[in-house]
Every structure is written in C-alpha cells, then in structure tokens.
Design a protein around this motif. Structure first.
Motif, mmCIF file in Angstrom:
data_model
loop_
_atom_site.group_PDB
_atom_site.id
_atom_site.type_symbol
_atom_site.label_atom_id
_atom_site.label_comp_id
_atom_site.label_asym_id
_atom_site.label_seq_id
_atom_site.Cartn_x
_atom_site.Cartn_y
_atom_site.Cartn_z
ATOM 1 N N THR A 64 0.851 -1.177 0.000
ATOM 2 C CA THR A 64 0.000 0.000 0.000
ATOM 3 C C THR A 64 0.887 1.227 0.000
ATOM 4 O OG1 THR A 64 -1.709 -1.182 1.212
ATOM 5 C CG2 THR A 64 -1.818 1.218 1.257
ATOM 6 N N ARG A 99 -8.284 -7.954 -5.087
ATOM 7 C CA ARG A 99 -9.480 -7.202 -4.707
ATOM 8 C C ARG A 99 -9.655 -7.195 -3.184
ATOM 9 N NH1 ARG A 99 -11.530 -3.988 -8.687
ATOM 10 N NH2 ARG A 99 -13.628 -4.289 -7.975
ATOM 11 N N ARG A 100 -9.389 -8.349 -2.535
ATOM 12 C CA ARG A 100 -9.476 -8.404 -1.064
ATOM 13 C C ARG A 100 -8.415 -7.505 -0.440
ATOM 14 N NH1 ARG A 100 -9.502 -13.873 -1.902
ATOM 15 N NH2 ARG A 100 -7.425 -14.043 -1.006
ATOM 16 N N TYR A 101 -7.208 -7.571 -0.970
ATOM 17 C CA TYR A 101 -6.115 -6.763 -0.418
ATOM 18 C C TYR A 101 -6.437 -5.276 -0.558
ATOM 19 C CZ TYR A 101 -1.706 -4.605 0.517
ATOM 20 O OH TYR A 101 -0.740 -3.806 1.058
ATOM 21 N N ASN A 103 -9.288 -3.829 -0.664
ATOM 22 C CA ASN A 103 -10.312 -3.525 0.340
ATOM 23 C C ASN A 103 -10.943 -2.143 0.121
ATOM 24 O OD1 ASN A 103 -11.908 -4.092 2.561
ATOM 25 N ND2 ASN A 103 -10.446 -3.186 4.008
ATOM 26 N N GLY A 104 -11.324 -1.859 -1.125
ATOM 27 C CA GLY A 104 -11.969 -0.589 -1.443
ATOM 28 C C GLY A 104 -11.036 0.520 -1.877
ATOM 29 N N ARG A 105 -9.726 0.347 -1.652
ATOM 30 C CA ARG A 105 -8.762 1.361 -2.101
ATOM 31 C C ARG A 105 -8.573 1.228 -3.616
ATOM 32 N NH1 ARG A 105 -5.432 -0.695 2.682
ATOM 33 N NH2 ARG A 105 -4.895 -2.262 1.151
ATOM 34 N N SER A 158 -8.302 -0.651 -10.988
ATOM 35 C CA SER A 158 -9.699 -0.602 -10.574
ATOM 36 C C SER A 158 -10.400 0.495 -11.363
ATOM 37 C CB SER A 158 -9.800 -0.384 -9.071
ATOM 38 O OG SER A 158 -9.103 0.767 -8.669
#
Length: 186
Positions: A64, A99-101, A103-105, A158
């Motif tokens: 991140t 996608r899980r990693y 987490n909306g970012r 994304s």
C-alpha cells in the motif's frame, strides 16, 4: 517501524528483472507528493501456492502506497502454473486476492501473467471488475525482450483510475520488456 523511501523504480526494475513500473499522480491542481510505502505488505496464502505447485514460490505481493494522504494498493504477480495445469484457476485466485487486499482502495495489479489478452486466464481479471490499463496501447508485445512477439505482461486497474503514457521500452535487462505507465487517481 521506520518508513523508508522506495528506491528509484528504474533501478528496482533492472534488479528485479520482469518489472512493471507504476508512477501514480493525483489530479492536476491537487499537488504531487513523493510516494512513501505504508508499513503494510501482504503475501498470498502459501497454501494456495502449494495447491498449484507455483514454481516461483509466490503468486502475489501486495503493498500500500501513501500518496500524500491517498492510499493506493499495488499488487505484483508472476503467474506460472505447473505444466499441464490450467492457468485460469490461478489467475482467478490472484485477482480475488488483489481485490481483497485493496479492500476498497484504488488498485493497480501488474506482472508477468503468461497469458495473452484473448486467453481465458486474462478474462479472469476483467471478470472481477478490473480494467485492462494497457488496452489503448495494444498490441504491446513484451516477450521475448530481444524480439517481442507476445503480450504476456499486463497491468490492470480498478475502475476510476486512468492509465496513460504506456510504453514497453527496449532493453535486454530481462527476458521480457518492462511496462511503464502513468496512473492518475480520481
């Protein structure tokens, strides 16, 4: 835990071999700050590696980046299913992990996928809602580096992220050409 500035992406790319370099910037007028990693890294479940016999020992690595108060999830991967095994399952697991990693970012996923854009394994990434960041530059042949004929190195983002300035600069530092692009956050 002390934060360290990332090494220059070009130097890291030469050292790492099959590199996908991503430069991220905010919209014009919002200012630009140097990207610093947040001490937050995650590796895919080793059990999934064993289940597919992944010769590289890893399917994905997520980091991140803190881009001046905005976070960007970046996942690098090298798909390499064992001989005779279908890469679709491994591609689906990596896409789901990313996608899980995230987490909306906002998310950038890239690497040596060992699959062409019209292959079913490639479609696993778009099936999860990711966008082919290299679509406008295709065909973007990256392998082999000395005579690029195949498109097996890819970057997905994304929805909402904009990719531009896509290049595969000529070099023989690896058996693949690196892919460079600029990703703009909304």
């Amino acid at each position: 835990m002390a934060q360290r500035r990332p090494r220059h992406a070009g130097a890291a790319g030469r050292a790492a071999g099959d590199a996908v370099r991503v430069r991220a910037r905010r919209r014009p007028g919002l200012g630009r700050r140097g990207a610093q990693p947040v001490p937050d890294a995650l590796r895919a479940d080793p059990a999934a590696d064993r289940a597919h016999g992944a010769p590289t020992g890893a399917q994905a690595l997520g980091v991140t980046l803190d881009l001046g108060g905005r976070e960007l999830a970046v996942v690098a991967t090298h798909l390499q299913p064992p001989p005779g095994r279908d890469p679709v399952e491994q591609a689906g697991e990596v896409a789901a992990f990313a996608r899980r990693y995230a987490n909306g970012r906002p998310l950038v996923l890239g690497g040596d996928l060992n699959t062409e854009p019209d292959d079913p394994a490639f479609a696993e990434f778009t099936r999860t809602g990711l966008v082919d960041a290299l679509a406008a530059a295709r065909p973007l042949r990256t392998s082999p580096a000395d005579d690029p004929r195949t498109q097996i190195d890819h970057v997905f983002v994304s929805p909402g992220l904009t990719a531009g300035e896509v290049h595969a600069p000529r070099t023989e530092a690896s058996d693949h050409l690196p892919v460079t692009l600029t990703v703009t956050l909304p």
